[in-house]
Design an enzyme around this catalytic site. Structure first.
Site, PDB file in Angstrom:
ATOM      1  N   ASP A 150      29.644  44.632 -10.161  1.00  0.00           N
ATOM      2  CA  ASP A 150      28.420  44.990 -10.588  1.00  0.00           C
ATOM      3  C   ASP A 150      28.301  45.912 -11.903  1.00  0.00           C
ATOM      4  OD1 ASP A 150      26.518  43.902  -8.933  1.00  0.00           O
ATOM      5  OD2 ASP A 150      26.339  45.179  -7.639  1.00  0.00           O
ATOM      6  N   ASP A 303      27.125  49.797   5.767  1.00  0.00           N
ATOM      7  CA  ASP A 303      28.248  49.625   6.800  1.00  0.00           C
ATOM      8  C   ASP A 303      28.062  50.156   8.168  1.00  0.00           C
ATOM      9  OD1 ASP A 303      28.051  52.325   6.180  1.00  0.00           O
ATOM     10  OD2 ASP A 303      30.173  52.388   5.333  1.00  0.00           O
TER      11      ASP A 303
END
Length: 545
Positions: A150, A303
């Protein structure tokens, strides 16, 4: 008379208006105003402030017991598991898939594994993670390394791409993937990576952040747990810090993180096969990710979000602490504060969004729901942080000014000492730093609790994502200094910490001058720690040029 010292200090104002040697020179109006003010203050103090402080003391006593009980409970579970030798390899089947010298004959017996490495402008560490992933001992035709870049820096993107091409030329099945924007940050990056057609044939997904370096036998040790136990969705391993000795900041982090892995993760895995996924150094069953709805970017704790959704569907997790993956701790205070904001704000917002889902879940037991709500969120993250901040940085200094509200010795000394000793089991080599660690954690609780409030109320920074700065090999850096180097005011000074430092300093001076106790012996060092953080005298400083 209780509070006499404080009233005497306030009464000094009255005599300030008298001329030296002349007790009748004061203006009657001023005398009346001062006398009224003192009486009003005495009334407010006795009828409002002191009762409020006594209520606060009672609240803190309750919270201290909650925090201590949680520490004792988790520590007991972790210790019992060790004494009974109930290790993961004893509780789950994890037979090796095939011997290394049988690779040609046994290649088809190996499942397809995808290794994902999300990164963002990771110039200092990209080679470490990519190289470690490509060196994993696994049949080449059963492994795909996916680099999800990214990066916004064109030079860094080209470097990462070239590194991937170099490994591809050596026969590694490595894919370099980019996207148009950073929508969803890490969660969006991982979600986009799972959409590629070649991923569909991968039964398991291993994930590593850009600074993580798994050992070559990582997959050989972790995948068998998932392969032989269909109920398992996740194998989480422990982080090993390569830069723990770099500075005071990294030593403090090591102590906190070691306790997290050795006690919190170990206990969660043993109690109900559930714990928070650490976002890296773990292996997921692809089926579990898909059934749970994939990666979600509604919080900065993507997460933990995935782990909760998978856990509520009945999937089990196992933590294998004997498998360690090299990683890097934030070495600068700026990077550490950004990380802690994300780690505190994200779970708070996630708790708010998923509370009803946890209550309504039908595939998990009441015990597991209770663990998720009370221990995993409330006691450990919300109550623990608030108690640490309020008791040590607000209530004790206020007790100095208002001695009518007293704290029992057991709540002031015994319980905090017990909590501190229980936290020390994670890193025995640093037990001599426990007092400094307590002062540091007390000061950082201010930053964490502010982030928790931002998450609970979904304020402007609730979904702020700042990638933790990595420094790579310390010996190769030329831009490190021992003093802060940023010229921007908001980066150079942290005003809230400086304010608390001043408040504690004034309280310590007042205690030393007007009181007969020894609160200043604790309050003064705590003030110094706040100043150290506020003026950014902790951690390394790296030039941003």
């Amino acid at each position: 008379m209780e509070g006499g010292h404080a009233l005497r200090a306030a009464g000094d104002v009255f005599f300030f208006f008298r001329a030296p040697g002349d007790q009748h020179s004061i203006s009657p109006v001023i005398a009346a105003v001062v006398e009224w003010w003192l009486r009003a203050w005495g009334h407010v103090r006795a009828e409002l402030l002191v009762p409020l402080l006594r209520a606060a003391v009672a609240l803190c006593m309750v919270m201290s017991v909650i925090v201590l009980a949680e520490k004792v409970f988790l520590g007991t579970v972790s210790s019992v598991m060790k004494l009974l030798r109930r290790r993961p390899w004893r509780m789950y089947r994890c037979d090796p898939i095939a011997h290394a010298d049988e690779e040609d004959a046994g290649s088809e017996a190996y499942p397809m594994v995808l290794v994902q490495i999300p990164m963002y402008n990771e110039k200092e560490v990209y080679q470490l993670s990519i190289g470690a992933a490509c060196r994993l001992t696994w049949p080449v035709d059963r492994l795909i390394v996916q680099v999800l870049d990214d990066s916004t820096d064109a030079v860094i993107k080209e470097l990462v791409k070239s590194e991937c091409e170099r490994w591809a030329a050596e026969g590694i099945n490595i894919r370099y993937e980019t996207r148009k924007d950073r929508a969803g940050y890490k969660a969006g990056n991982l979600k986009e990576g799972m959409r590629h057609a070649y991923v569909r044939g991968c039964e398991f997904v291993a994930m590593f952040d850009a600074d993580f370096q798994p050992a070559p036998d990582f997959l050989a040790k972790t995948v068998p747990f998932l392969l032989h136990n269909p109920s398992l969705a996740l194998v989480q391993t422990r982080w090993k810090f390569v830069n723990a000795n770099d500075c005071f900041l990294t030593r403090m982090q090591e102590m906190s993180m070691d306790y997290h892995f050795k006690v919190e993760q170990e206990a969660g895995s043993s109690l109900c096969n559930f714990f928070g996924y650490n976002g890296t150094a773990g292996v997921w069953r692809t089926q579990a990710i898909v059934e749970s709805g994939g990666w979600a970017d509604r919080t900065t704790a993507e997460d933990m979000d995935l782990a909760l959704r998978a856990g509520l569907l009945g999937w089990e997790f196992v933590y294998v602490g004997s498998i360690k993956v090299k990683s890097e701790l934030p070495s600068t205070l700026k990077a550490y504060r950004s990380q802690q904001h994300r780690w505190s704000c994200g779970p708070a917002l996630l708790f708010k969004k998923m509370f009803r889902e946890i209550i309504a879940a039908k595939k998990v037991s009441v015990w597991k729901k209770l663990y998720m709500i009370y221990d995993f969120f409330i006691a450990r993250r919300i109550v623990g942080t608030f108690f640490t901040l309020f008791f040590f940085s607000i209530l004790i200094p206020m007790i100095i000014l208002f001695p009518e509200a007293q704290i029992p010795v057991w709540a002031l000394i015994y319980i905090p000492t017990a909590i501190t000793l229980l936290n020390s089991v994670g890193t025995p080599r640093s037990i001599h730093l426990m007092i400094l660690w307590v002062l540091f954690e007390n000061a950082m609780a201010l930053h964490r609790f502010k982030a928790i409030l931002i998450g609970l109320f979904e304020a402007d920074r609730a979904n702020e994502w700042i990638v933790t700065q990595k420094l790579g090999n310390l010996q190769k850096l030329k831009s490190i200094a021992s003093v802060p180097g940023s010229n921007r005011f908001k980066d150079r000074f942290h005003c809230l910490e400086i304010f608390f430092g001043l408040f504690l300093l004034v309280s310590a001076c007042f205690d030393y001058i007007y009181r007969d106790d020894y609160f200043y012996l604790f309050v003064l060092p705590q003030s110094i720690m706040y100043f150290a953080i506020g003026f950014q005298f902790i951690g390394l400083s790296v030039s941003e040029d």
